[in-house]
Structures are given as C-alpha cells and as structure tokens.
Scaffold this motif. Sequence first.
Motif, PDB file in Angstrom:
ATOM      1  N   ARG A   1       0.874  -1.151   0.072  1.00 29.27           N
ATOM      2  CA  ARG A   1       0.196  -0.071  -0.129  1.00 29.27           C
ATOM      3  C   ARG A   1       0.869   1.210   0.007  1.00 29.27           C
ATOM      4  O   ARG A   1       1.991   1.048   0.361  1.00 29.27           O
ATOM      5  N   PRO A   2       0.503   2.295  -0.430  1.00 27.42           N
ATOM      6  CA  PRO A   2       1.142   3.645  -0.402  1.00 27.42           C
ATOM      7  C   PRO A   2       1.527   4.065   0.910  1.00 27.42           C
ATOM      8  O   PRO A   2       0.834   3.659   1.967  1.00 27.42           O
TER       9      PRO A   2
ATOM     10  N   VAL B   1      10.143  12.916   2.130  1.00 28.09           N
ATOM     11  CA  VAL B   1      10.335  13.938   1.042  1.00 28.09           C
ATOM     12  C   VAL B   1       9.080  14.671   1.302  1.00 28.09           C
ATOM     13  O   VAL B   1       7.828  14.063   1.706  1.00 28.09           O
ATOM     14  N   GLU B   2       8.909  16.002   0.810  1.00 28.01           N
ATOM     15  CA  GLU B   2       7.896  16.641   1.126  1.00 28.01           C
ATOM     16  C   GLU B   2       6.940  16.682  -0.019  1.00 28.01           C
ATOM     17  O   GLU B   2       7.302  16.840  -1.056  1.00 28.01           O
ATOM     18  N   VAL B   3       5.610  16.430   0.096  1.00 25.99           N
ATOM     19  CA  VAL B   3       4.792  16.285  -1.201  1.00 25.99           C
ATOM     20  C   VAL B   3       3.650  17.561  -0.912  1.00 25.99           C
ATOM     21  O   VAL B   3       3.355  17.961   0.211  1.00 25.99           O
ATOM     22  N   GLY B   4       3.079  17.871  -2.216  1.00 24.79           N
ATOM     23  CA  GLY B   4       2.434  19.029  -2.339  1.00 24.79           C
ATOM     24  C   GLY B   4       1.088  18.761  -1.927  1.00 24.79           C
ATOM     25  O   GLY B   4       0.524  17.768  -1.849  1.00 24.79           O
ATOM     26  N   ALA B   5       0.040  19.792  -1.777  1.00 26.76           N
ATOM     27  CA  ALA B   5      -1.351  19.682  -1.530  1.00 26.76           C
ATOM     28  C   ALA B   5      -2.050  18.623  -2.603  1.00 26.76           C
ATOM     29  O   ALA B   5      -3.012  17.879  -2.193  1.00 26.76           O
ATOM     30  N   SER B   6      -1.622  18.567  -3.917  1.00 24.35           N
ATOM     31  CA  SER B   6      -2.150  17.650  -4.516  1.00 24.35           C
ATOM     32  C   SER B   6      -2.164  16.219  -4.264  1.00 24.35           C
ATOM     33  O   SER B   6      -2.941  15.480  -4.822  1.00 24.35           O
ATOM     34  N   ASP B   7      -1.105  15.966  -3.583  1.00 19.01           N
ATOM     35  CA  ASP B   7      -0.905  14.393  -3.038  1.00 19.01           C
ATOM     36  C   ASP B   7      -1.401  14.374  -1.491  1.00 19.01           C
ATOM     37  O   ASP B   7      -0.989  13.554  -1.078  1.00 19.01           O
ATOM     38  N   GLY B   8      -1.845  15.469  -1.100  1.00 20.12           N
ATOM     39  CA  GLY B   8      -2.341  15.192   0.261  1.00 20.12           C
ATOM     40  C   GLY B   8      -1.400  16.232   1.262  1.00 20.12           C
ATOM     41  O   GLY B   8      -2.136  16.678   2.343  1.00 20.12           O
ATOM     42  N   GLY B   9      -0.327  16.823   0.868  1.00 25.24           N
ATOM     43  CA  GLY B   9       0.185  17.881   1.821  1.00 25.24           C
ATOM     44  C   GLY B   9       0.954  16.988   2.998  1.00 25.24           C
ATOM     45  O   GLY B   9       0.248  16.468   3.610  1.00 25.24           O
ATOM     46  N   GLY B  10       2.215  17.244   3.025  1.00 25.62           N
ATOM     47  CA  GLY B  10       2.817  16.862   4.425  1.00 25.62           C
ATOM     48  C   GLY B  10       4.177  16.102   3.834  1.00 25.62           C
ATOM     49  O   GLY B  10       4.847  16.515   2.807  1.00 25.62           O
ATOM     50  N   TRP B  11       4.658  15.153   4.558  1.00 26.49           N
ATOM     51  CA  TRP B  11       5.796  14.516   4.430  1.00 26.49           C
ATOM     52  C   TRP B  11       5.680  13.101   4.413  1.00 26.49           C
ATOM     53  O   TRP B  11       4.825  12.376   5.085  1.00 26.49           O
TER      54      TRP B  11
ATOM     55  N   TRP C   1       7.601   9.040   3.112  1.00 25.88           N
ATOM     56  CA  TRP C   1       9.111   8.073   2.822  1.00 25.88           C
ATOM     57  C   TRP C   1       9.293   8.115   1.605  1.00 25.88           C
ATOM     58  O   TRP C   1       8.497   8.036   0.527  1.00 25.88           O
ATOM     59  N   ARG C   2      10.500   8.246   1.184  1.00 28.18           N
ATOM     60  CA  ARG C   2      10.861   8.102  -0.279  1.00 28.18           C
ATOM     61  C   ARG C   2      11.241   6.785  -1.027  1.00 28.18           C
ATOM     62  O   ARG C   2      11.084   6.694  -2.233  1.00 28.18           O
ATOM     63  N   PHE C   3      11.431   5.501  -0.099  1.00 26.92           N
ATOM     64  CA  PHE C   3      11.497   4.333  -0.935  1.00 26.92           C
ATOM     65  C   PHE C   3      10.298   3.845  -1.273  1.00 26.92           C
ATOM     66  O   PHE C   3       9.158   4.232  -0.988  1.00 26.92           O
ATOM     67  N   ASP C   4      10.239   2.969  -2.272  1.00 23.95           N
ATOM     68  CA  ASP C   4       9.028   2.432  -3.005  1.00 23.95           C
ATOM     69  C   ASP C   4       8.540   1.499  -2.039  1.00 23.95           C
ATOM     70  O   ASP C   4       9.032   0.507  -1.671  1.00 23.95           O
ATOM     71  N   PRO C   5       7.289   1.656  -1.650  1.00 25.41           N
ATOM     72  CA  PRO C   5       6.638   0.649  -0.855  1.00 25.41           C
ATOM     73  C   PRO C   5       6.145  -0.468  -1.178  1.00 25.41           C
ATOM     74  O   PRO C   5       6.039  -1.787  -0.591  1.00 25.41           O
ATOM     75  N   PHE C   6       6.099  -0.674  -2.782  1.00 22.97           N
ATOM     76  CA  PHE C   6       5.697  -1.942  -3.511  1.00 22.97           C
ATOM     77  C   PHE C   6       7.095  -2.747  -3.956  1.00 22.97           C
ATOM     78  O   PHE C   6       6.853  -3.661  -4.569  1.00 22.97           O
TER      79      PHE C   6
END
Length: 308
Positions: free
Chosen positions: A173-174, A211-221, A223-228
Amino acid sequence: MSEPEIPAPLVEFGGAVPPAPPWFARAIAVEPERSRIIVHSAEIEMLTWGDRGKPGLLLLHGNGAHADWWSFIAPFFAADYRVAAFSWSGMGGSDHRATYSIDGFVAEIFAVADAAGLYDAGLPTVVAHSFGGFPMMAAVHSQGERFAAAVIVDTPFRPPGEPGGRPPNATNRPHRIYPTLTDALARFRFAPPQGCPNPFIADYMARKSLVEVGASDGGGWTWRFDPFLWHRFEVGDAPALLADPRCPVALVWGERSMLMPPTRIASMLALLPPGTPAVAIPDAEHHVMVDQPLAFISALRGLFAGWP
C-alpha cells in the motif's frame, strides 16, 4: 510474555536535531559531490568523496535506506580512496521501477563504479550492509574479477533449508503522509527493531529518508523508498551466492545483531572460502554504523590495511 516495544528513537526530540559529538559534525560537513546517472532507464542518485585516481571504494546500503547512510562514514576514507555510494533504484533519491531484479541491481553497482571513477587506480573494494550484500554477492559470484575485495556487513544469508522471513517494509500500500516533518520523524524506526544509542545518526538518516509532497498529493511528508518494491522483486537462492566467490570476501557483523546468530555466521563461513576474515563489532546490533560507527570504521581500516 511479549517483549516490550522498542520506542521510536526520535520521539523525545519533538522535531529538534539531537546533539551530536564533534566527530560527527566534522564528518557530515565533508559534503559529497552529488550527481545522477541513468541505469536501464532509471536515474540513480550517486554520492562521491575523495579524488579520482585513488583506489576505489564502493559503499552499498540496506533495504529502505539511501546513500546518505554512508555520509558520516565515507569521509574517514576519502583521504586514501575515491569513495562512492548510491541509492538503489526504488530507494532514496533514485527513481522507482515497475519491476526490480537482482541483475538490475548488479547493473547499478557496475554503472556507478564506472561513472564514479572507481577503476582509475585498479580494481575497487566494495562494502555492503544488510540487503546490499545480496546484489553485491551476486556481482561477486558472476563478475568478482572486477573487484579487489568485497565485505559483507550483517547480511543474513539463511542456511539452506531455513524458511525465509518476511522482508522489512514488505507492504502493498502507499506510504502514509504525515502532516508535519515532526510527525514523520517521530515515526522513524529501524528494521529489524533495535535500540538507538546515537539518536543524532538516526535523525540525520530520517531527515534524508523523507520527502515533502504538495497539496495535490495530500500535503505533508512521506518516505522516499518504493513501498511496493518487495512485491516486485525476489532475492532467489541467496546462500548459493556465497559459494566460490571470484574475489576475496570478508564477513563483518554486529555482535548483538538479531539477524546474525552464531548458527547463521557458522553456516555462512562454511560456504565461504577457508580463511575468510570474520569480524564481530562489539556492542553493535544489525545497524553497525549506527550503533558503533567509530568501531566499524576502525574494523574496515584494519581489514584494508592487511587484506586481501
């Protein structure tokens, strides 16, 4: 009775940077050159220290980690070596892939070694922690003549017949998005679970894992590694990679590592050539560079001074 849960190492600091000793501050002040190279259509994050023309030293990190796990270790070798570290695809600042393979990770090893100039003074030495030991030994098994030597650091090659465990971070999951950096840092933990005698190292690693993500992705922080990644990759017959290496190999482990009990160490050494150097880092668990960084550096220096 169940074991008490090991607390997250950064909760008590509330987002503040823990105090660090002078040696650590001096080490991370030696900024690496940061670059990116293309390997099989993915951009790979590469860090280098020291001058070209010196003997090459390649440092490989573990699962879910990133190249900066070596940023406080590499400077101790930069006076004598051309040092490189990189983030595996799917980890750190490197691109994610649709699928992953041991051959693909081996290709990343040699591409970085070439791009970083690690062959300018002859064959390089490679050191791999945890998961990194699997692709390193695959490279040693197939093309070991391209290395001067290889050092396995607390990589749990299971004996033949021993059932495999669930890989760390094997979610499907993401990643969760945390509203603030403080919230994200409070969730940072080591896998497998262990204490953290040096929270300043955990803080440094954690901040570069996010990594910080923008509002379009929910906003916030997040993890950078691939969860899948672990649903798109299989290690295969790992113990077979220890047999008949095509360069000298040494084994280093944390004396208190839960992944390296005496039976596993014995089974690994039985597969490796007779006389393989075997070094336990006192009072260290799996993440030896976190638990005993200076002892780990000294152990590597000692190995390189008289071996292979």
